[in-house]
Design a protein around this motif. Structure first.
Motif, PDB file in Angstrom:
ATOM      1  N   PHE A 234       0.855  -1.181   0.000  1.00 20.11           N
ATOM      2  CA  PHE A 234       0.000   0.000   0.000  1.00 20.11           C
ATOM      3  C   PHE A 234       0.894   1.234   0.000  1.00 20.11           C
ATOM      4  O   PHE A 234       1.689   1.443   0.911  1.00 20.11           O
ATOM      5  CB  PHE A 234      -0.921   0.007   1.221  1.00 20.11           C
ATOM      6  CG  PHE A 234      -1.974  -1.059   1.172  1.00 20.11           C
ATOM      7  CD1 PHE A 234      -3.163  -0.830   0.497  1.00 20.11           C
ATOM      8  CD2 PHE A 234      -1.763  -2.293   1.773  1.00 20.11           C
ATOM      9  CE1 PHE A 234      -4.146  -1.815   0.447  1.00 20.11           C
ATOM     10  CE2 PHE A 234      -2.722  -3.285   1.719  1.00 20.11           C
ATOM     11  CZ  PHE A 234      -3.916  -3.047   1.050  1.00 20.11           C
ATOM     12  N   VAL A 235       0.739   2.055  -1.060  1.00 19.45           N
ATOM     13  CA  VAL A 235       1.531   3.282  -1.166  1.00 19.45           C
ATOM     14  C   VAL A 235       0.597   4.471  -0.989  1.00 19.45           C
ATOM     15  O   VAL A 235      -0.582   4.419  -1.318  1.00 19.45           O
ATOM     16  CB  VAL A 235       2.262   3.375  -2.531  1.00 19.45           C
ATOM     17  CG1 VAL A 235       3.320   2.308  -2.645  1.00 19.45           C
ATOM     18  CG2 VAL A 235       1.305   3.326  -3.693  1.00 19.45           C
ATOM     19  N   LEU A 236       1.170   5.520  -0.447  1.00 20.82           N
ATOM     20  CA  LEU A 236       0.391   6.720  -0.179  1.00 20.82           C
ATOM     21  C   LEU A 236       0.478   7.635  -1.399  1.00 20.82           C
ATOM     22  O   LEU A 236       1.550   8.124  -1.757  1.00 20.82           O
ATOM     23  CB  LEU A 236       0.960   7.424   1.070  1.00 20.82           C
ATOM     24  CG  LEU A 236       0.060   8.357   1.831  1.00 20.82           C
ATOM     25  CD1 LEU A 236      -1.274   7.708   2.183  1.00 20.82           C
ATOM     26  CD2 LEU A 236       0.754   8.810   3.097  1.00 20.82           C
TER      27      LEU A 236
ATOM     28  N   ILE B 281       6.716  -0.327   6.206  1.00 19.42           N
ATOM     29  CA  ILE B 281       6.844  -1.290   7.305  1.00 19.42           C
ATOM     30  C   ILE B 281       5.997  -2.518   6.971  1.00 19.42           C
ATOM     31  O   ILE B 281       4.952  -2.403   6.323  1.00 19.42           O
ATOM     32  CB  ILE B 281       6.412  -0.692   8.669  1.00 19.42           C
ATOM     33  CG1 ILE B 281       4.950  -0.247   8.652  1.00 19.42           C
ATOM     34  CG2 ILE B 281       7.327   0.435   9.085  1.00 19.42           C
ATOM     35  CD1 ILE B 281       4.403   0.145  10.007  1.00 19.42           C
ATOM     36  N   PRO B 282       6.461  -3.688   7.394  1.00 21.72           N
ATOM     37  CA  PRO B 282       5.660  -4.899   7.175  1.00 21.72           C
ATOM     38  C   PRO B 282       4.504  -4.933   8.159  1.00 21.72           C
ATOM     39  O   PRO B 282       4.658  -4.614   9.339  1.00 21.72           O
ATOM     40  CB  PRO B 282       6.658  -6.028   7.439  1.00 21.72           C
ATOM     41  CG  PRO B 282       7.678  -5.432   8.335  1.00 21.72           C
ATOM     42  CD  PRO B 282       7.750  -3.975   8.004  1.00 21.72           C
TER      43      PRO B 282
ATOM     44  N   SER C  56       5.146   7.467   7.430  1.00 19.46           N
ATOM     45  CA  SER C  56       6.051   8.613   7.544  1.00 19.46           C
ATOM     46  C   SER C  56       7.383   8.159   8.133  1.00 19.46           C
ATOM     47  O   SER C  56       7.494   7.075   8.729  1.00 19.46           O
ATOM     48  CB  SER C  56       5.426   9.690   8.430  1.00 19.46           C
ATOM     49  OG  SER C  56       5.336   9.213   9.757  1.00 19.46           O
ATOM     50  N   ARG C  57       8.390   9.007   8.019  1.00 13.29           N
ATOM     51  CA  ARG C  57       9.718   8.715   8.569  1.00 13.29           C
ATOM     52  C   ARG C  57       9.636   8.477  10.080  1.00 13.29           C
ATOM     53  O   ARG C  57      10.282   7.585  10.608  1.00 13.29           O
ATOM     54  CB  ARG C  57      10.668   9.865   8.268  1.00 13.29           C
ATOM     55  CG  ARG C  57      12.056   9.708   8.891  1.00 13.29           C
ATOM     56  CD  ARG C  57      12.925  10.931   8.678  1.00 13.29           C
ATOM     57  NE  ARG C  57      13.245  11.133   7.295  1.00 13.29           N
ATOM     58  CZ  ARG C  57      14.345  10.670   6.691  1.00 13.29           C
ATOM     59  NH1 ARG C  57      15.208   9.981   7.377  1.00 13.29           N
ATOM     60  NH2 ARG C  57      14.570  10.900   5.426  1.00 13.29           N
ATOM     61  N   GLU C  58       8.807   9.277  10.780  1.00 18.09           N
ATOM     62  CA  GLU C  58       8.682   9.159  12.221  1.00 18.09           C
ATOM     63  C   GLU C  58       8.079   7.812  12.627  1.00 18.09           C
ATOM     64  O   GLU C  58       8.559   7.150  13.550  1.00 18.09           O
ATOM     65  CB  GLU C  58       7.833  10.297  12.799  1.00 18.09           C
ATOM     66  CG  GLU C  58       8.446  11.674  12.670  1.00 18.09           C
ATOM     67  CD  GLU C  58       8.272  12.284  11.268  1.00 18.09           C
ATOM     68  OE1 GLU C  58       7.374  11.829  10.505  1.00 18.09           O
ATOM     69  OE2 GLU C  58       9.053  13.187  10.938  1.00 18.09           O
ATOM     70  N   VAL C  59       7.018   7.404  11.935  1.00 18.97           N
ATOM     71  CA  VAL C  59       6.367   6.124  12.237  1.00 18.97           C
ATOM     72  C   VAL C  59       7.335   4.975  11.938  1.00 18.97           C
ATOM     73  O   VAL C  59       7.450   4.023  12.716  1.00 18.97           O
ATOM     74  CB  VAL C  59       5.057   5.965  11.436  1.00 18.97           C
ATOM     75  CG1 VAL C  59       4.494   4.550  11.558  1.00 18.97           C
ATOM     76  CG2 VAL C  59       4.036   6.995  11.899  1.00 18.97           C
ATOM     77  N   TYR C  60       8.050   5.082  10.831  1.00 20.83           N
ATOM     78  CA  TYR C  60       9.038   4.061  10.452  1.00 20.83           C
ATOM     79  C   TYR C  60      10.123   3.934  11.529  1.00 20.83           C
ATOM     80  O   TYR C  60      10.447   2.835  11.969  1.00 20.83           O
ATOM     81  CB  TYR C  60       9.655   4.458   9.107  1.00 20.83           C
ATOM     82  CG  TYR C  60      10.714   3.523   8.588  1.00 20.83           C
ATOM     83  CD1 TYR C  60      10.369   2.388   7.859  1.00 20.83           C
ATOM     84  CD2 TYR C  60      12.060   3.772   8.814  1.00 20.83           C
ATOM     85  CE1 TYR C  60      11.340   1.532   7.372  1.00 20.83           C
ATOM     86  CE2 TYR C  60      13.042   2.924   8.329  1.00 20.83           C
ATOM     87  CZ  TYR C  60      12.677   1.806   7.600  1.00 20.83           C
ATOM     88  OH  TYR C  60      13.638   0.958   7.120  1.00 20.83           O
ATOM     89  N   ALA C  61      10.654   5.070  11.972  1.00 23.06           N
ATOM     90  CA  ALA C  61      11.709   5.064  12.985  1.00 23.06           C
ATOM     91  C   ALA C  61      11.197   4.477  14.296  1.00 23.06           C
ATOM     92  O   ALA C  61      11.874   3.662  14.937  1.00 23.06           O
ATOM     93  CB  ALA C  61      12.239   6.479  13.202  1.00 23.06           C
ATOM     94  N   GLU C  62       9.994   4.853  14.707  1.00 24.13           N
ATOM     95  CA  GLU C  62       9.416   4.344  15.956  1.00 24.13           C
ATOM     96  C   GLU C  62       9.129   2.847  15.856  1.00 24.13           C
ATOM     97  O   GLU C  62       9.367   2.100  16.811  1.00 24.13           O
ATOM     98  CB  GLU C  62       8.131   5.106  16.307  1.00 24.13           C
ATOM     99  CG  GLU C  62       7.524   4.716  17.635  1.00 24.13           C
ATOM    100  CD  GLU C  62       8.455   4.921  18.821  1.00 24.13           C
ATOM    101  OE1 GLU C  62       8.344   4.129  19.776  1.00 24.13           O
ATOM    102  OE2 GLU C  62       9.290   5.838  18.807  1.00 24.13           O
TER     103      GLU C  62
END
Length: 169
Positions: free
Chosen positions: A9-11, A40-41, A50-56
């Motif tokens: 799923f791409v935004l 993210i899987p 987002s970068r923040e969600v990915y990092a968290e």
């Protein structure tokens, strides 16, 4: 990636669009802006975030991996690992709640022992302290006092007998 996700799923313009994993791989190779996207899987799929969600997400994943490693190193386990159809894992956990009456009795005996030790001579107190509290062996004490180990053993036996008599009073 260890597995091929069923969906990706791409935004796009604020909405998620479903594409195949092959399309996702082609986009990564051909589209430079695609390299700045984060996925993210999630339940066998890839989801753009987002970068923040990915990092968290990966910070939390690493934290859980680290905690599991600590659990293994320290011999900890999850109660879930003991769950069976025929019973509960709670049956495997030892009851560590001490009997309060037993604790009180033990404390009273210790207090009485301290009181009885205070009634001993200075030399007897020193010998008891060195052997039982400082854990100095009879052989080492025999060297310190310049007597045989058997003599130290006899002295300790006499002091124990004296303490026993005092405790029984």
């Amino acid at each position: 990636m260890k597995y091929q996700p069923r969906k990706v799923f791409v935004l796009e313009n604020g909405n998620y669009q479903e594409i195949t994993y092959q399309e996702h791989c082609q986009n990564q190779q051909s589209d430079e802006s695609y390299k700045n996207r984060f996925f993210i899987p999630l339940q066998g799929m890839l989801l753009e975030v987002s970068r923040e969600v990915y990092a968290e997400f990966y910070r939390e994943k690493e934290r859980n991996r680290y905690l599991k490693k600590l659990d293994i190193e320290n011999g900890l386990f999850s109660i879930d690992s003991f769950e069976k159809a025929d019973g509960s894992g709670v049956d495997y956990i030892a009851d560590t709640v001490a009997d309060m009456a037993e604790d009180v009795m033990e404390q009273l005996l210790l207090d009485k022992l301290r009181e009885c030790i205070s009634l001993l001579s200075f030399e007897e107190q020193k010998l008891i302290h060195q052997h039982y509290y400082d854990e100095i062996s009879e052989v080492e004490l025999s060297r310190e006092y310049g007597i045989s180990q058997q003599a130290v053993s006899k002295r300790l036996k006499k002091v124990r007998e004296k303490l026993k008599n005092l405790l029984e009073q």
